[in-house]
Design an enzyme around this catalytic site. Structure first.
Site, PDB file in Angstrom:
ATOM      1  N   ARG A 130       9.441-123.945   7.942  1.00  0.00           N
ATOM      2  CA  ARG A 130       8.228-123.134   8.081  1.00  0.00           C
ATOM      3  C   ARG A 130       7.110-123.945   8.730  1.00  0.00           C
ATOM      4  O   ARG A 130       6.350-123.427   9.542  1.00  0.00           O
ATOM      5  CB  ARG A 130       7.789-122.637   6.706  1.00  0.00           C
ATOM      6  CG  ARG A 130       8.740-121.598   6.187  1.00  0.00           C
ATOM      7  CD  ARG A 130       8.418-121.150   4.790  1.00  0.00           C
ATOM      8  NE  ARG A 130       9.265-120.009   4.456  1.00  0.00           N
ATOM      9  CZ  ARG A 130       9.254-119.396   3.293  1.00  0.00           C
ATOM     10  NH1 ARG A 130       8.446-119.798   2.335  1.00  0.00           N
ATOM     11  NH2 ARG A 130      10.049-118.364   3.070  1.00  0.00           N
ATOM     12  N   HIS A 138       0.463-118.945   2.510  1.00  0.00           N
ATOM     13  CA  HIS A 138       1.557-118.307   1.788  1.00  0.00           C
ATOM     14  C   HIS A 138       1.863-118.920   0.426  1.00  0.00           C
ATOM     15  O   HIS A 138       2.128-118.214  -0.536  1.00  0.00           O
ATOM     16  CB  HIS A 138       2.805-118.366   2.663  1.00  0.00           C
ATOM     17  CG  HIS A 138       3.996-117.705   2.050  1.00  0.00           C
ATOM     18  ND1 HIS A 138       3.938-116.418   1.550  1.00  0.00           N
ATOM     19  CD2 HIS A 138       5.259-118.136   1.845  1.00  0.00           C
ATOM     20  CE1 HIS A 138       5.131-116.088   1.066  1.00  0.00           C
ATOM     21  NE2 HIS A 138       5.945-117.111   1.218  1.00  0.00           N
TER      22      HIS A 138
END
Ligand code: ADP
Length: 447
Positions: free
Chosen positions: A279, A382
């Site tokens: 990510r 996130h």
């Protein structure tokens, strides 16, 4: 609400619910307190699945995996900054957690892959429903069946200490209440929606939107700090690369979309990254495009492998074209370029050799089966890797590394496990693995 329990569990996400069921099954009387009127926390939003190695489900799919590979991939993905004590426990207890769930009729029989892994070890329901909602719904059935008391709209505001031992909590319900208990499990989640903590630790991210529920404000970190807990890795905040944010709500478009075969293209219709890199790396590549975001591109076949896309389409996040040229026109990308990109990618899938970006996973199917779809995405806050320091018994540690008697923590509130980057599928796994462990260790502490 009684005035005394064996253990108070703060938070109704995956970690809190799992810990409560485990503690109850060992004969304790737990209570769960949730500050929001909606149960399940960020867990309900999890979309990919639950990572675990050496599971019987993997063998059913003819996947031979090892604790060691799971450990190594998580360690490399986390920039080798992971707390190795927690990582070892985590990677060696995932398979038991999958079995424990199955014993509770929570079956994660299908398997996929997320960014940063080489092996399929992300377990999910065979209905392909997003994991989070499924897990919370099924765990809540056990909470109801076991008659475990659970109260929403009660916000814990303080931990009570007596002679250095946990003695209960103070909470805001309709009035302020005190509830006594010799042990507390913090399962309060992270601070992805906590502007004050982000301002303190990562002010560079304040302008980004977040995928988190509004209650993810890091209360557990503040509660723990007030009783002397050590916080670790607080500046390690994960920005998720693929979040659709053209509407007032930021929708995370789960890694499974790429795991099942989607690619990412820029405004010129070209790929620019190994879509299943970590990510951290995918986010950087999208940031480097200059702030316009990117498009996920997929076909009908890939869409059918990810149930959530139906929902994304329903809320208007998906652009459709009967042909690639039609899709390109819809999203304002040069049609010839996009066609070239897709045909080159399909060749890479066929040869299992991505000469451009070295992608090696999520190459089971090409992009050739119309209609074709595009989803516009950009990075958003996130997950917070930092949090309270614990040992592998989930005991919360003070600055001197000593356990605070009676205080335990599990889930996103904990820091250290993921190093500087969490691998997709490891957060659901940590809630179940460490939620169970917290329930067990509280029992041992009280015995
Ligand atoms: P995890 O994945 O670690 O279980 P979640 O985000 O799914 O974390 O769940 C954490 C839950 O804890 C959320 O539902 C959140 O609203 C709740 N919570 C956070 N702070 C408090 C608090 N002070 N009192 C009660 N509940 C809280």
């Amino acid at each position: 609400l009684k005035d005394h329990y064996d253990v108070i569990i703060i938070g109704s996400g995956g970690a809190g619910l799992t810990a409560a069921i485990q503690a109850h099954e060992l004969g304790l009387s737990p209570v769960i307190l949730e500050k929001m009127d909606k149960l399940g926390g960020n867990t309900t939003r999890a979309s990919s699945g639950m990572n675990a190695a050496e599971t019987s489900v993997q063998l059913d799919h003819k996947i031979v995996d090892s604790f060691e590979e799971f450990y190594n991939e998580t360690y490399v993905g986390g920039g080798k900054q992971n707390n190795t004590e927690l990582l070892k426990f985590f990677t060696e207890h995932g398979a038991l957690a999958i079995d424990w769930l199955a014993q509770h009729d929570i079956k994660l029989d299908d398997i996929t892959i997320t960014g940063g892994m080489k092996t399929m070890r992300t377990h999910r329901p065979s209905t392909l429903a997003p994991i989070g909602g499924y897990l919370v719904t099924e765990l809540l059935k056990w909470i109801a069946k076991d008659e475990i008391p659970l109260f929403d709209n009660i916000k814990v505001t303080d931990l009570l200490l007596e002679d250095g031992h946990i003695a209960g909590v103070k909470a805001d319900a309709a009035n302020e209440v005190q509830i006594k208990a010799p042990s507390v499990i913090l399962a309060t989640g992270g601070f992805g929606a906590g502007k004050d903590l982000l301002a303190k630790y990562r002010s560079d991210l304040l302008n980004l939107r977040t995928t988190n529920q509004p209650g993810a404000t890091g209360d557990g970190l503040k509660l723990a700090e007030k009783v002397g807990a050590k916080l670790v890795d607080m500046d390690q905040v994960q920005v998720h690369p693929t979040v659709q944010q053209d509407t007032p709500h930021a929708f995370l478009i789960g890694e499974a979309v790429r795991g099942e075969g989607a690619i990412l293209v820029n405004n010129a219709g070209q790929r620019f990254v190994n879509e299943l890199d970590t990510r951290k790396n995918v986010t950087k590549a999208i940031d480097d495009l200059g702030g316009t975001g990117a498009y996920l591109i997929l076909d009908r076949d890939i869409r059918n492998r990810v149930k959530a896309i139906e929902f994304y389409d329903h809320v208007g996040l998906v652009t459709t074209g009967q042909t690639i040229a039609e899709l390109a026109a819809e999203i304002n990308v040069n049609a010839d370029k996009l066609e070239q990109t897709i045909s080159k990618w399909n060749q890479a899938v066929k040869n299992h050799n991505d000469t451009d970006f070295g992608r090696t996973t999520g190459m089971e199917r090409d992009i050739s089966d119309g209609p074709f779809y595009a989803i516009h995405i950009a990075p958003a806050v996130h997950y917070t890797m930092g949090g309270v320091a614990i040992n592998h018994q989930t005991q919360v540690l003070n600055e001197a590394g000593k356990a605070i008697a009676g205080l335990f923590a599990a889930g996103e509130v904990v820091g250290g496990l993921h190093g500087n980057n969490r691998i997709g599928g490891n957060s659901i796994a940590e809630t179940v693995v460490f939620g169970r462990q917290a329930g067990q260790q509280v029992f041992k502490y009280l015995s």
